[in-house]
Design a protein around this motif. Structure first.
Motif, short mmCIF file in Angstrom:
data_model
loop_
_atom_site.label_atom_id
_atom_site.label_comp_id
_atom_site.label_asym_id
_atom_site.label_seq_id
_atom_site.Cartn_x
_atom_site.Cartn_y
_atom_site.Cartn_z
N ALA A 375 0.94 -1.33 0.11
CA ALA A 375 0.06 -0.20 -0.02
C ALA A 375 0.80 1.31 0.14
N ILE A 376 0.46 2.16 -0.90
CA ILE A 376 1.38 3.37 -1.04
C ILE A 376 0.54 4.47 -0.22
N LEU A 377 1.32 5.06 0.84
CA LEU A 377 0.55 5.91 1.71
C LEU A 377 1.04 7.44 1.78
N THR A 378 2.10 7.44 1.14
CA THR A 378 2.71 8.92 1.15
C THR A 378 3.25 9.08 -0.35
N GLU A 379 3.08 10.13 -0.81
CA GLU A 379 3.16 10.55 -2.22
C GLU A 379 4.63 10.97 -2.75
N TRP A 380 5.94 10.03 -1.95
CA TRP A 380 7.04 10.26 -2.27
C TRP A 380 7.47 10.13 -3.82
N PRO A 381 8.02 10.83 -4.67
CA PRO A 381 8.04 10.84 -6.07
C PRO A 381 8.93 9.59 -6.40
N GLU A 382 9.90 9.18 -5.46
CA GLU A 382 10.90 8.14 -5.81
C GLU A 382 10.21 6.74 -5.88
N PHE A 383 8.95 6.72 -5.17
CA PHE A 383 8.18 5.35 -5.23
C PHE A 383 7.93 5.06 -6.75
N SER A 384 7.43 6.04 -7.49
CA SER A 384 7.21 5.47 -8.89
C SER A 384 8.28 5.07 -9.67
N MET A 385 9.76 5.36 -9.16
CA MET A 385 10.86 5.17 -9.68
C MET A 385 11.09 3.49 -9.73
N VAL A 386 10.68 3.01 -8.55
CA VAL A 386 11.15 1.72 -8.29
C VAL A 386 10.76 0.51 -9.15
N SER A 387 11.82 -0.34 -9.37
CA SER A 387 11.53 -1.44 -10.57
C SER A 387 9.95 -2.09 -10.25
N PRO A 388 9.01 -2.06 -11.12
CA PRO A 388 7.98 -3.17 -10.44
C PRO A 388 8.37 -4.56 -10.73
N GLU A 389 9.30 -4.96 -11.42
CA GLU A 389 9.65 -6.31 -11.58
C GLU A 389 10.21 -6.59 -10.38
N GLN A 390 10.93 -6.11 -9.70
CA GLN A 390 11.65 -6.26 -8.49
C GLN A 390 10.67 -6.36 -7.55
N VAL A 391 9.98 -5.45 -7.29
CA VAL A 391 8.71 -5.50 -6.41
C VAL A 391 7.94 -6.90 -6.38
N VAL A 392 7.48 -7.24 -7.46
CA VAL A 392 6.62 -8.09 -7.71
C VAL A 392 7.41 -9.61 -7.53
N ALA A 393 8.63 -9.61 -7.62
CA ALA A 393 9.20 -10.84 -7.47
C ALA A 393 9.52 -11.21 -6.24
N GLY A 394 9.56 -10.17 -5.22
CA GLY A 394 9.79 -10.43 -3.89
C GLY A 394 8.51 -10.86 -3.14
N MET A 395 7.22 -10.27 -3.72
CA MET A 395 5.96 -10.31 -2.88
C MET A 395 5.52 -11.73 -2.83
N LYS A 396 4.63 -11.92 -1.87
CA LYS A 396 3.96 -13.27 -1.93
C LYS A 396 2.68 -13.15 -2.89
N ASN A 397 1.94 -12.02 -2.78
CA ASN A 397 1.00 -12.04 -3.92
C ASN A 397 1.21 -10.52 -4.45
N SER A 398 1.03 -10.55 -5.87
CA SER A 398 1.22 -9.19 -6.71
C SER A 398 0.07 -8.50 -6.59
N VAL A 399 -0.08 -7.66 -5.39
CA VAL A 399 -1.48 -6.83 -5.18
C VAL A 399 -0.84 -5.46 -4.50
N VAL A 400 -1.30 -4.49 -5.24
CA VAL A 400 -1.06 -3.08 -4.88
C VAL A 400 -2.00 -2.22 -4.90
N TYR A 401 -2.08 -1.39 -3.66
CA TYR A 401 -3.12 -0.36 -3.40
C TYR A 401 -2.26 0.87 -3.56
#
Ligand code: NAD
Length: 426
Positions: A375-401
């Motif tokens: 869940a993204i709760l603060t609008e830090w611009p750097e969050f949108s620069m993270v690689s989604p591939e890397q995020v999804v690779a480590g998550m149990k479920n690929s679910v984002v809010y």
């Protein structure tokens, strides 16, 4: 060039000290907190603000600015003006607690030279400056109100380039002297009586909070009706009577000002037998907004949060600050913990103490390891620069809010569920 004392070196006092010294005045900042003063004397900012460290170093070096925790040093400086910038938190009844400001004003009144002007920058209920004036037995010092409108994250810039400067006093001579401190700033300048200046600050904050609550309520309705929230808000904001600022939906408003100031305004109005139903509604709409985000996260975690791992990006109340006071993220984390979730949070700058069920990660990616939902709760611009591939690779479920609506469309295909606030889950 005037000799100016600043009492209280929190967000407002530190910004005011630096700003006034940059305007060419000689400034001494005074705070009871010795460790804060020590850090500032070493040019280490105690808050996260763009350009602050650099400005501090230069001003300390030129001796235009210094800091102390000894009231005698302020006394021997013989300030012509002192700005009172101490906190005015919320008391148990919801009103503004004036204990700190009353005692600071008393202490300072004892050491001011004749003719000095005490300027209240803290946000205070109508009538406070009059009460402060009467509370010390000195007819040779004067009290004025000069509310502060800075936004955390752009504090120094807002101080140097304000939308307006408001000075309230019951003497036009005093008002003019206070306003002259800002001679080199080119902005609308408004001189009012004490009561108007005090009320302007609360009215402005309450209006902004209402606007955000309205925006959040419309985002909620857009989601239910399958309208496109961005298009709806754009269409509204293009109306010149409305304008497009502060029309960004989010998980609720928070921070060190809006919650306590809306509450204090409602409480103040009651004391005058006056009602502010719109502000009261904005406060309850905001509480509902926090709960709505928690309900969304629960539904994304397959309908129950017990023992689910929720990665949270952002704990600061907004981007570009380390301030977590009354942060919406913390309100939401608290509600998630109460429903049994385990939280792994990350923020680029802000820190919160770890607690049962809540751990702080050292990077955005680390926070998402093994998570059921991000869940993204603060609008830090750097969050949108993270690689989604890397995020999804480590998550149990690929679910984002995305409760701040900052993630780019390119993220969408990487997730089995991608939900942005104000739009139905796909
Ligand atoms: P803060 O709590 O960050 O800072 C207050 C400082 O005052 C602290 O460092 C504390 O140690 C010091 N202090 C307390 N008693 C003192 C005393 N007797 N003598 C000297 N120092 C003392 O507060 P803040 O966020 O800077 O807010 C100050 C006021 O300005 C509040 O009324 C707030 O509502 C208003 N305001 C805040 C903001 C903001 O964005 N933070 C913006 C506009 C207005």
């Amino acid at each position: 060039m005037k000799r100016i004392g600043v009492i209280g070196l929190g967000y407002v006092g530190l910004t005011t000290s630096v700003g006034l010294a940059q305007l060419g005045h000689k400034v001494i900042g005074y705070d009871l907190d010795a460790s804060k003063v020590e850090s500032l004397l070493a040019a280490k900012p105690t808050i996260h603000e763009e350009g602050l460290e650099n400005a501090l170093s230069k001003l300390l070096e030129s001796h235009d600015l210094r800091f102390t925790n000894h009231i005698e040093e302020l006394q021997s400086f013989e300030p012509e003006f002192v700005f009172i910038c101490v906190g005015t938190p919320q008391d148990a009844s919801g009103a503004a607690d004036l204990t700190i400001i009353n005692s600071a004003a008393q202490e300072v009144a004892l050491i001011l030279p004749a003719g000095a002007i005490m300027i209240v920058k803290s946000t205070v209920p109508v009538g406070t400056c009059q009460k402060i004036t009467k509370s010390f037995n000195r007819s040779d010092i004067f009290v004025a109100s000069n509310p502060e409108f800075l936004r955390e994250g752009t504090a120094i810039k807002d101080f140097m380039e304000p939308d307006r400067i408001v000075v309230g006093s019951n003497s036009s001579e005093v008002s003019k002297k206070v306003m002259s401190l800002y001679d080199s700033i080119d902005s609308p300048k408004l001189e009012t009586n004490l009561e108007s200046a005090e009320l302007i600050k609360y009215a402005a904050n309450a209006y902004l909070a209402m606007r955000l609550s309205f925006t959040n309520d419309i985002a909620n309705l857009a989601e239910a009706t399958k309208a496109n929230v961005d298009q709806v808000l754009l269409g509204m904001g293009l109306d010149k009577r409305i304008g497009n600022s502060f029309l960004k939906p989010g998980p609720g408003w928070g921070g060190s000002c809006f919650p306590k100031d809306t509450s204090a305004l409602v409480s103040m109005a009651k004391g005058y037998d006056s009602a502010l139903p719109l502000v009261e509604s904005a406060i309850s709409s905001n509480e509902a907004a926090f709960k709505r985000s928690v309900d969304v996260i629960e539904s994304l975690a397959e309908g129950q949060l017990m023992n689910k791992t929720i990665a949270i990006w952002g704990v600061a109340f907004k981007a570009n600050t380390d301030d977590t006071r009354d942060s919406p993220a913390l309100r939401i984390i608290d509600l998630l913990l109460k429903r049994g979730a385990k939280i792994r949070a990350f923020d680029p700058i802000a820190r919160v103490p770890e607690a049962a069920g809540l751990s702080m990660a050292s990077s955005a990616i680390e926070a998402t390891k093994g998570a059921d939902v991000l869940a993204i709760l603060t609008e830090w611009p750097e969050f949108s620069m993270v690689s989604p591939e890397q995020v999804v690779a480590g998550m149990k479920n690929s679910v984002v809010y995305d409760a701040r609506r900052i993630l780019p469309e390119s993220w969408r295909p990487h997730f089995s569920v991608f939900k942005a606030l104000g739009e139905a889950s796909k």
